[in-house]
Design a protein around this motif. Structure first.
Motif, mmCIF file in Angstrom:
data_model
loop_
_atom_site.group_PDB
_atom_site.id
_atom_site.type_symbol
_atom_site.label_atom_id
_atom_site.label_comp_id
_atom_site.label_asym_id
_atom_site.label_seq_id
_atom_site.Cartn_x
_atom_site.Cartn_y
_atom_site.Cartn_z
ATOM 1 N N ILE A 1 41.393 41.779 24.978
ATOM 2 C CA ILE A 1 40.710 40.507 25.184
ATOM 3 C C ILE A 1 40.480 39.895 23.814
ATOM 4 N N GLN B 1 33.755 30.265 30.496
ATOM 5 C CA GLN B 1 34.052 30.160 29.071
ATOM 6 C C GLN B 1 34.263 28.702 28.660
ATOM 7 N N GLU C 1 44.263 45.404 33.930
ATOM 8 C CA GLU C 1 43.933 44.005 33.676
ATOM 9 C C GLU C 1 43.180 43.389 34.844
ATOM 10 N N SER C 2 43.611 43.679 36.071
ATOM 11 C CA SER C 2 42.969 43.059 37.236
ATOM 12 C C SER C 2 41.529 43.544 37.403
ATOM 13 N N ILE D 1 34.540 34.938 32.187
ATOM 14 C CA ILE D 1 35.807 34.252 31.941
ATOM 15 C C ILE D 1 35.791 32.845 32.529
ATOM 16 N N ASN D 2 35.263 32.724 33.756
ATOM 17 C CA ASN D 2 35.256 31.416 34.422
ATOM 18 C C ASN D 2 34.338 30.409 33.727
ATOM 19 N N LEU E 1 34.626 40.967 34.728
ATOM 20 C CA LEU E 1 34.200 39.937 33.777
ATOM 21 C C LEU E 1 34.456 38.523 34.291
ATOM 22 N N VAL E 2 34.715 38.393 35.599
ATOM 23 C CA VAL E 2 35.201 37.133 36.133
ATOM 24 C C VAL E 2 34.251 35.971 35.867
ATOM 25 N N GLU F 1 39.371 42.034 34.646
ATOM 26 C CA GLU F 1 39.061 40.638 34.941
ATOM 27 C C GLU F 1 38.021 40.531 36.045
ATOM 28 N N ASP F 2 38.112 41.400 37.041
ATOM 29 C CA ASP F 2 37.149 41.376 38.138
ATOM 30 C C ASP F 2 35.730 41.647 37.639
ATOM 31 N N PRO G 1 42.495 37.278 28.099
ATOM 32 C CA PRO G 1 42.934 38.656 28.354
ATOM 33 C C PRO G 1 44.460 38.751 28.274
ATOM 34 N N TYR G 2 44.951 39.868 27.738
ATOM 35 C CA TYR G 2 46.383 40.114 27.650
ATOM 36 C C TYR G 2 46.656 41.551 28.093
#
Length: 410
Positions: free
Chosen positions: A218, A202, A188-189, A199-200, A195-196, A192-193, A209-210
């Motif tokens: 996602i 959005q 997950e981390s 995501i930020n 796609l940061v 997220e990195d 994300p789960y």
């Protein structure tokens, strides 16, 4: 449109149960476009519940309750809600038959107090509950609504998704469309990195994300007055995600990893045989869940001992003596042996140390080798896994399936 969430249950007030229902409902209502300005929790007390509902109805258009729909006397949410709207409860014979059928399926007879769960106001909308005996309901009066949902999340969440959501969407001018991307082989981390920035930044669509057991999902959710426009919004975000981490996506929405892999094998008209040591049949079990796999799946065998590896798979004694049962060399010979003895296109093997004992400094608990043979091509993957014996075996199973997936999509 304003909604208020009220959870009912003394056990929640006392801290015996964590209130996850309000969190779920608040997020879902926000996605739909319904504002939530108030949340509350009230115990199993008629006077206080009436006060709570009446106060909520003064400031909100919709009250959504969870809990208090069971068969006992302290389950009173439905009765109190009906009293607030001055609506009489009547027996719904169809619901009572469903309750009796539910009990019959599990080999029990419903008690008389279960009949209480079949009483609802005459003109309400019933929300089916295939996961329990307590249906939900939508009560309406004077442009106000009280929506009754069961307390257990395993009943409440499916009821919301399958029964209630469409009713709520009809109250707004927007349509909500979601698509779930399923990932394996990336944490997950790290995901997220990568796609940061997406995501930020959005807004619409939203990106959620789960982390799940052994994988990450996602969920992309778009809100629009037009469904086609919502789908276009989702596709734009999905394409950006796929351009960065598409290799880790194994499926979408409710697809499972084993379903994806089995489908690939069948569609490619290939045959497969599996030899397992540490996973003890889990890989085979996952594959045969897929309908139609019988045309491709030839055999699965658990060759746990060295003798079984030699006798059934043709693993060389010299290999076992020199490298050990848990080794790259043994994994390759296991995969090759099972494939060649059955003339299969694919041979897949697992060998490792699931623990809790049996490990060493050189070969610790969690060390697993996965062997893969595809029409003469061989590959092996080394995994260092962590957790309980069951978690190591389960993760090794998924790693084996994903290794096969990656090779089949090349």
């Amino acid at each position: 449109m304003r909604a208020e969430i009220i959870t009912v249950g003394t056990e929640i007030l006392l801290g015996d149960i964590v209130n996850t229902n309000s969190q779920f409902l608040a997020k879902e209502l926000a996605n739909i476009g319904i504002d939530v300005y108030h949340q509350g929790t009230v115990g199993d007390n008629e006077t206080r519940l009436i006060e709570c509902l009446n106060e909520g109805l003064k400031r909100s258009d919709i009250i959504i309750t969870t809990g208090g729909l069971g068969p006992t006397k302290d389950d009173m949410t439905k009765e109190v809600a009906a009293k607030c709207f001055n609506q009489e409860l009547v027996l719904y014979s169809g619901i009572w038959e469903n309750i009796k059928s539910y009990f019959n399926k599990i080999g029990l007879e419903p008690t008389q107090n279960n009949k209480k769960q079949a009483y609802f106001p005459k003109d309400c909308i019933i929300l089916d509950n295939p996961n329990g005996t307590a249906p939900g309901a939508i009560l309406k009066k004077d442009n106000k609504m009280i929506i009754l949902l069961p307390g257990p999340p395993k009943e409440m969440i499916p009821m919301f998704n399958n029964e209630l959501k469409n009713h709520l969407l009809d109250l707004t001018e927007y349509k909500l469309v979601s698509k779930t991307l399923r990932f394996f082989g990336i944490g997950e981390s790290l995901l997220e990195d990568k796609l940061v920035d997406i995501i930020n930044n959005q807004s619409n669509p939203t990106i959620a994300p789960y982390a799940k057991e052994g994988e990450v999902t996602i969920r992309i959710t778009a809100k629009s007055k037009d469904i086609l426009d919502a789908n276009d919004l989702i596709k734009n975000v999905e394409d950006k995600i796929k351009s960065r981490v598409g290799n880790y996506i194994y499926g979408y929405d409710d697809t499972t990893l084993d379903e994806t892999v089995a489908k690939l094998v069948v569609e490619k008209n290939m045959t497969i045989a599996v030899s397992e040591s540490c996973t003890g049949g889990m890989v085979s079990s996952k594959l045969i869940n897929y309908p139609g796999i019988s045309q491709s799946f030839l055999e699965g065998c658990v060759t746990y001992s060295n003798e079984a590896k030699m006798k059934r798979l043709g693993v060389k004694k010299e290999t076992l003596d020199k490298y050990g049962a848990v080794s790259e060399e043994t994994a390759i010979e296991m995969a090759t042996g099972i494939a060649k003895t059955l003339n299969a296109n694919i041979g897949l093997s697992t060998t490792g140390i699931a623990g809790p004992g049996g490990g060493s400094d050189e070969k610790p608990v969690g060390l697993v080798y996965i062997g893969l043979y595809i029409n003469g091509y061989v590959k092996v993957k080394k995994c260092n896994l962590f957790g309980s014996r069951e978690k190591i075996r389960s993760r090794a199973t998924s790693e084996a399936l994903n290794l096969l997936r990656l090779e089949l999509i090349k």
